[in-house]
Design a protein around this motif. Structure first.
Motif, short mmCIF file in Angstrom:
data_model
loop_
_atom_site.label_atom_id
_atom_site.label_comp_id
_atom_site.label_asym_id
_atom_site.label_seq_id
_atom_site.Cartn_x
_atom_site.Cartn_y
_atom_site.Cartn_z
N ASP A 84 0.81 -1.04 -0.03
CA ASP A 84 0.18 0.02 0.15
C ASP A 84 0.83 1.25 0.09
N THR A 85 0.85 2.03 -1.15
CA THR A 85 1.67 3.32 -1.12
C THR A 85 0.96 4.46 -1.17
N SER A 86 -0.30 4.24 -0.65
CA SER A 86 -1.37 5.51 -0.59
C SER A 86 -1.06 6.40 0.40
N ARG A 87 -0.10 6.38 1.35
CA ARG A 87 0.32 7.31 2.37
C ARG A 87 1.86 7.80 2.25
#
Length: 147
Positions: A84-87
């Motif tokens: 997950d690279t959303s942040r």
């Protein structure tokens, strides 16, 4: 569960320079158990993979399944499919199943392929692996039991 299927002419996985698994024509399957996954999810994913028509028929169309072809599979555990690279720029992997659960589901999936009569080999769970493959196509398909 998440799986990245790569149609291959051949594939092998090495740990510390030794081959631990290999396949001829068939699929290299990078597999990730996600938080909340169950044996039922693994079984459904294996059934889907065994039936998905991504191999060429006599007319050159993708119209044949792994089972139709009699192909083998090399199943390699890869928790990074849960990235997950959303942040930001550093991926997080909290959506992946805990290692003990992930390993059990990974091994269960491999056993499900064997029960279908598919020649099945695996990598080594949790190991630093070198994966070698010769893509066929290339054909790469993403499957996710959550969708």
């Amino acid at each position: 569960m998440r799986a990245l299927l790569q149609r291959v002419h051949e594939a092998r996985v090495e740990v510390d320079g030794a081959v631990v698994g290999q396949t001829g024509p068939g699929l290299l399957i990078l597999l990730c158990a996600m938080e909340g996954d169950t044996q039922d999810a693994a079984e459904k994913l294996v059934t889907k993979i065994s039936k998905v028509r991504i191999f060429k028929d006599d007319a050159g169309k993708m119209n044949r399944s792994l089972v139709d072809e009699g192909g083998g599979v090399l199943v390699v555990s890869q928790f990074t499919l849960a990235a997950d690279t959303s942040r930001g720029n550093r991926p997080g992997f909290s959506a992946a199943a805990a290692p003990q659960i992930g390993e059990a589901l990974y091994l269960h999936a491999a056993e499900c392929f064997r029960r279908l009569g598919v020649a099945t080999e695996t990598g080594t769970f949790g190991a630093d692996m070198d994966v070698h493959l010769i893509n066929d196509g290339p054909v790469t398909i993403w499957l996710d039991t959550a969708t």
